[in-house]
Motif scaffolding. Structure first.
Motif, PDB file in Angstrom:
ATOM      1  N   VAL A 295      74.783  66.176  64.411  1.00  0.00           N
ATOM      2  CA  VAL A 295      74.858  67.287  63.782  1.00  0.00           C
ATOM      3  C   VAL A 295      74.283  67.628  62.269  1.00  0.00           C
ATOM      4  O   VAL A 295      74.847  68.408  61.675  1.00  0.00           O
ATOM      5  CB  VAL A 295      76.418  68.031  63.985  1.00  0.00           C
ATOM      6  CG1 VAL A 295      77.147  67.948  65.280  1.00  0.00           C
ATOM      7  CG2 VAL A 295      77.483  67.025  62.958  1.00  0.00           C
ATOM      8  N   GLY A 296      73.355  66.574  62.250  1.00  0.00           N
ATOM      9  CA  GLY A 296      72.825  66.466  60.826  1.00  0.00           C
ATOM     10  C   GLY A 296      72.138  67.921  60.830  1.00  0.00           C
ATOM     11  O   GLY A 296      72.169  68.512  59.426  1.00  0.00           O
ATOM     12  N   THR A 297      71.338  68.442  61.760  1.00  0.00           N
ATOM     13  CA  THR A 297      70.536  69.527  61.589  1.00  0.00           C
ATOM     14  C   THR A 297      71.226  70.871  61.935  1.00  0.00           C
ATOM     15  O   THR A 297      71.163  71.954  61.097  1.00  0.00           O
ATOM     16  CB  THR A 297      69.286  69.509  62.809  1.00  0.00           C
ATOM     17  OG1 THR A 297      68.656  68.543  62.208  1.00  0.00           O
ATOM     18  CG2 THR A 297      68.429  70.825  62.432  1.00  0.00           C
ATOM     19  N   ALA A 298      71.998  70.913  62.948  1.00  0.00           N
ATOM     20  CA  ALA A 298      72.717  72.237  63.258  1.00  0.00           C
ATOM     21  C   ALA A 298      74.160  72.373  62.716  1.00  0.00           C
ATOM     22  O   ALA A 298      74.674  73.432  62.768  1.00  0.00           O
ATOM     23  CB  ALA A 298      72.888  71.923  64.868  1.00  0.00           C
ATOM     24  N   ALA A 354      68.067  66.930  66.214  1.00  0.00           N
ATOM     25  CA  ALA A 354      66.974  67.674  66.106  1.00  0.00           C
ATOM     26  C   ALA A 354      66.798  68.681  67.371  1.00  0.00           C
ATOM     27  O   ALA A 354      66.453  69.807  67.036  1.00  0.00           O
ATOM     28  CB  ALA A 354      65.681  66.862  66.005  1.00  0.00           C
ATOM     29  N   ILE A 355      67.160  68.341  68.536  1.00  0.00           N
ATOM     30  CA  ILE A 355      67.045  69.112  69.753  1.00  0.00           C
ATOM     31  C   ILE A 355      67.867  70.072  69.660  1.00  0.00           C
ATOM     32  O   ILE A 355      67.835  71.433  69.704  1.00  0.00           O
ATOM     33  CB  ILE A 355      66.909  68.254  70.864  1.00  0.00           C
ATOM     34  CG1 ILE A 355      65.721  67.440  71.245  1.00  0.00           C
ATOM     35  CG2 ILE A 355      67.228  69.238  72.225  1.00  0.00           C
ATOM     36  CD1 ILE A 355      65.872  66.354  72.197  1.00  0.00           C
ATOM     37  N   ALA A 395      61.303  72.170  66.478  1.00  0.00           N
ATOM     38  CA  ALA A 395      60.940  70.959  67.457  1.00  0.00           C
ATOM     39  C   ALA A 395      59.555  70.461  66.789  1.00  0.00           C
ATOM     40  O   ALA A 395      59.390  69.212  66.990  1.00  0.00           O
ATOM     41  CB  ALA A 395      60.477  71.626  68.689  1.00  0.00           C
ATOM     42  N   ILE A 396      58.629  71.194  66.574  1.00  0.00           N
ATOM     43  CA  ILE A 396      57.438  70.339  65.499  1.00  0.00           C
ATOM     44  C   ILE A 396      57.887  69.685  64.404  1.00  0.00           C
ATOM     45  O   ILE A 396      57.439  68.472  64.398  1.00  0.00           O
ATOM     46  CB  ILE A 396      56.629  71.760  65.089  1.00  0.00           C
ATOM     47  CG1 ILE A 396      55.874  72.292  66.243  1.00  0.00           C
ATOM     48  CG2 ILE A 396      55.417  71.091  64.312  1.00  0.00           C
ATOM     49  CD1 ILE A 396      55.323  73.696  65.706  1.00  0.00           C
TER      50      ILE A 396
END
Lengths: 462, 462, 462
Positions: A295-298, A354-355, A395-396
């Motif tokens: 959950v580092g990104t979201a 990331a996804i 995603a990129i």
């Protein structure tokens, strides 16, 4: 040992002193206090804006910084003490390369996004970011643990910090993706960079040190100190540089529930995949943390508590299965000797994170975020990006990160092969004794003394 | 071992996964971000009330939350590592049941006092409360340590969290007693619940594992990590959910002095009751903490620093004497095998804390509290209760807590006797090996190897 | 052992209980809550000044306080566990004398600079100051570690806290020098006081305990827990009582960079001075911290990040060289047996810090500090002192501190020689067994049992 010049007598002092002198010179030329840290500037600000000291960023971020700091130095350092005779190196080299990396990261990250009028402005936020970058280096350290000299590690840090900063710049500033807790920039990058380095440094004769490549009872307990501190403070890690207010609050909470869920998954799967139904310390020490990575990104997004728990559950499951089934394949087929299993703790969960971030971003709506959209997705709030556009950029960013990690890892791996860097021979890997003065063990000595006297009969007094 | 199906191969995964899936479903249906955590709602609030991000409850409570979190996972976890071969289970099962309990507590406490329009609203304060409830389960864990399987512990947690939430609701919301640091709700409840469970699970043949039921040199040092972290952060524990401002400040300070005084009492009494005048690690590890327990209720009140010190001194004295004189009686006469001595650390000091709270409440006066009365005793401030009425409600709360703990403990104890739950046989209690993959000890192996070269043949058991 | 009445059976209880009773009585008579801690007074303040709870000093300082608290109890306590059989005493006596000292320091510091209308007003800032004073006692403890009874240590603390408070009063209130992080008041004072006491207590026959005066593998790892927590939280230590806003922020940051730089110097020099180029755990555990000591005075000033790094680099270098070359000389020529090498970690770096502080103060200019001058150097801001006048006062403060430490150390050293205080005989120094119930070591016992079954002769390798 002829080809392994492992004495650090000159190498390490030279490298340490030269690096530190360079750092001091560059800091003298380039670095200055930011507006919240400088006496004159902050007091000017206080007067001009009628603000109060409480608005100083120190009070918003310093407690989080200290939690992150504990993760970097105690968390990573002790997590790696699981090896039976590599505790000094685990904590000690972790200490050394972290102390170097945070200084170097201040400069590299400052060049790329902290410059004002030719000066790098620093304060508590840059300190957190420097610690973050350091975390990435320490993840890579986990992949090569036990097989590298401190000089190799410092050289690796010099390059990895640089590449980290460039990759971070592209992702956050060029692509304008979000990654506050670093699923991509820290975990995915650090893991795959380290794995590629480990691949380049592949040692076909490593089995000669096999008897040292494992834990003993007490070393596993030391490692749990690292695990638990990482687990507890991960909510602070993910929320340390998000926007003030609801953002920090929500990120911390999402991470808290993700980790709790991850822990149950880890214990369940660990027992399931063991023939006797026994729990494996390696899984508990590592896979239970994957929920924080994922959950580092979201984490700062409106992921919802149950969404966080699903992500954590998946992360724990994937990670534990990775330790059981994937690590042996990586070693045998791909020739990647991943000492700490960073692929399972940081690699796959980082990609998952990331996804999840890309998907969560692509369904962002003003209904859900309200005016808070400008904090989480400023470009969506301003209409520059659509939510799906943001998702695509996320995603990129993952692809860019994997590319940087892979190419960077190959180059740096070959640099680290230079024989002058003092790597240990295959027969003395995972062994403190090669780089440290190691004391004898008291009990051994006591018993030795008695054993040597012949047929010992007197009881040992405690 | 025929009657002890201790393999966790299917039991533990099934229980973990079912519980987590239920949690996720209930969270999806029932749980939502509160006003300080939700992007839309917080930004609406910011706009409507012209407030600033600093007023977000995150900044008032998150540092305290993290200290509490350390107490739960490092404090309790390592405190129980004193056993020579139960360190993996102590830290590991502590980790597992805490990760479960905090999720389940969010729901149970939310049902009873966090519902708004059919949804449970969560934020940093609910996170602290969930950790508090978890603490209670971990206290009970201490009573049954070494004699229970992880499945039994999870089942115990399911019931105990539920009962905790109901008891807490009656005390705080029905009786409107005060108990911010949980002398009653956390410590008294957790201790007596655990002691009654231990009584029901009484093992007459436990002496067969007696050689494992003790510490070794290093395990006592690991336990001190737990002790010291609990001791240091107890001021945060007691003040974590008191009102903002003077209340948090005063509670932390009262706890600080109570603990300091308690520590001197503990050292003094420990030397006094030993035949050779030697200090006992069990006392230092545990009784020195009783001062935190004993100001759990009154800490937020105007107890005065010297009042806190008197309470701490009494708590340390009672607790140390309990370890020396009462624990053997409990075991022999009452058949309560209290592994960690929770009766001495949490039970008696909890009752002391409840009594101190009742007395302190009954002498509350506007002279002393001024306008602060509405924070500490809102009902006295509004004239609904007299001070002595408040005191009586405090005393009734203690009785209610003991009743819930006793009845609940009996019922749950009998549930835990179900043979399918995988409890260890009497001969293999206090032993990690039964539920964990335990590495051989390097020295043991080395010496074993050497010993085997001589005429010694019997193998070391791992 | 006739002359060494080491039993603590009566001595320790009597001293603990008498001291605590005196403390309680003095607190009852003299101590009261300050304006931010008292319910009535804070709510009056809230109403009168229309302030908010956020302005309560608790929120500015409590996170720093907790970090300092960790340094005192975990940091110092575990740092000293490096000795192979003195872990219980290191952590335990550290715990005892710290718990006493923080109460006594509250009174002593309160007498001298916290009195209002005959009462000592206490709150979070006085708690930090009490912990600071305690730190000084623990530094002295490091010099006499392993050679003193707990009663001796408590008596030492009684006197040292008193002298500390007087010296601090002269420096901060009479001379109006600055020393927020205590380079002089804490480190220089504590180190030289302890060294002089160690000199007076010189034991010519200490070599009889020589085999205990060293580390084993795991004890060095426990010590690293202490080191790393000290290192991480030192930024909080130095900034804990500086002014709000930029001052706390800047001090933390300067300390962060000083420590990072110090760590690289320590690793480099440690390898350089070892014949085989191996790192020495003693250096890493101690000298890497000297960077925090050396910016204790100047950390709050506009030292600049690179200035902090230079100071840290010098401190790490001096400290490591001190361990290598000076400690043996101190012992052989000056008869100072400095168990922990406090001269290297606190003594010389403390003096360096005082000098750096004097120089930095003497070049202070309004160009650099702006309106912030009144926080850092109020007397310069008001025109009472010139910058060089401030610098001279800083230098005089160092001399005063050295004088107090020296004279005080001699007097207290002779008091501690009283035979009734129970110091250990020369043959049983550095040994927990004399004051603690020490459990047998499981492995030792197991192996002993087996060894006894046969005539094993081959030596155990350490």
């Amino acid at each position: 040992m002829a080809v392994h010049e492992t004495s650090m007598r000159l190498k390490l002092p030279i490298v340490c002193i030269i690096l530190e002198v360079i750092l001091i010179i560059l800091f003298a030329v380039l670095v200055t206090y930011d507006d919240d840290t400088d006496a004159r500037k902050w007091h000017k600000e206080l007067k001009a804006n009628r603000t109060t000291n409480y608005e100083n960023d120190f009070y918003y971020r310093y407690p989080s910084f200290q939690d992150v700091h504990v993760m970097i130095f105690i968390g990573f350092g002790f997590l790696m003490t699981f090896l039976q005779r590599y505790g000094f190196s685990s904590v000690g080299f972790n200490f050394l390369i972290a102390a170097f990396s945070l200084q170097w990261a201040t400069l590299m990250q400052g060049f790329l996004h902290g410059m004002h009028h030719g000066k790098i402005h620093i304060g508590v936020e840059s300190m957190i970011n420097a610690d973050f970058c350091t975390g990435s280096v320490l993840i890579s350290f986990g992949a090569v643990l036990g097989k590298t000299s401190p000089v190799q590690l410092l050289i690796m840090a010099v390059f990895e910090v640089t590449l980290f900063a460039i990759n971070e710049f592209i992702i956050l500033s060029v692509l304008e993706a979000k990654d506050a807790g670093g699923s991509m920039t820290i975990h995915t990058f650090g893991a795959y960079f380290g794995l590629v380095v480990a691949r380049v440094l592949y040692r076909p004769q490593l089995h000669k040190s096999k008897h040292k490549n494992g834990s003993v009872y007490h070393s596993d307990l030391f490692a749990m100190i690292g695990t638990i501190f990482l687990w507890m403070f991960w909510p602070s890690f993910n929320s340390a540089v998000t926007e003030h207010g609801d953002d920090q609050h929500r990120t911390a909470m999402n991470t808290y529930y993700s980790l709790a869920s991850c822990t149950l998954a880890t214990f369940g799967i660990s027992a399931l995949v063991n023939n006797e139904g026994k729990l494996d310390m390696v899984h508990i020490q590592n896979a239970a943390l994957a929920g924080g990575v994922a959950v580092g990104t979201a984490g700062e997004m409106m992921l919802t508590p149950f969404g966080s728990m699903i992500v954590g559950f998946l992360a724990g499951t994937i990670s534990t299965l990775g330790f059981k089934f994937l690590t042996p394949i990586l070693e045998e087929k791909l020739r990647i000797q991943d000492t700490c299993g960073v692929h399972n703790l940081h690699g796959m969960p980082g990609i998952l994170g990331a996804i999840v971030g890309a998907i969560t971003a692509s369904v962002a709506s003003t209904n859900v975020y309200g005016d808070g959209m400008k904090d989480v997705f400023p470009n969506i709030a301003e209409g520059t990006f659509t939510p799906s556009g943001q998702g695509v950029r996320q995603a990129i960013s993952l692809a860019v990160t994997l590319g940087f990690a892979g190419v960077g890892g190959v180059i740096v791996g070959f640099i680290l092969k230079l024989p002058c860097l003092g790597s240990p021979p295959d027969t003395i890997c995972f062994e403190d004794n090669i780089y440290w003065e190691v004391p004898g063990d008291e009990e051994s000595h006591q018993e030795l003394a008695q054993v040597q006297q012949g047929d010992v009969v007197s009881p040992l007094n405690g």
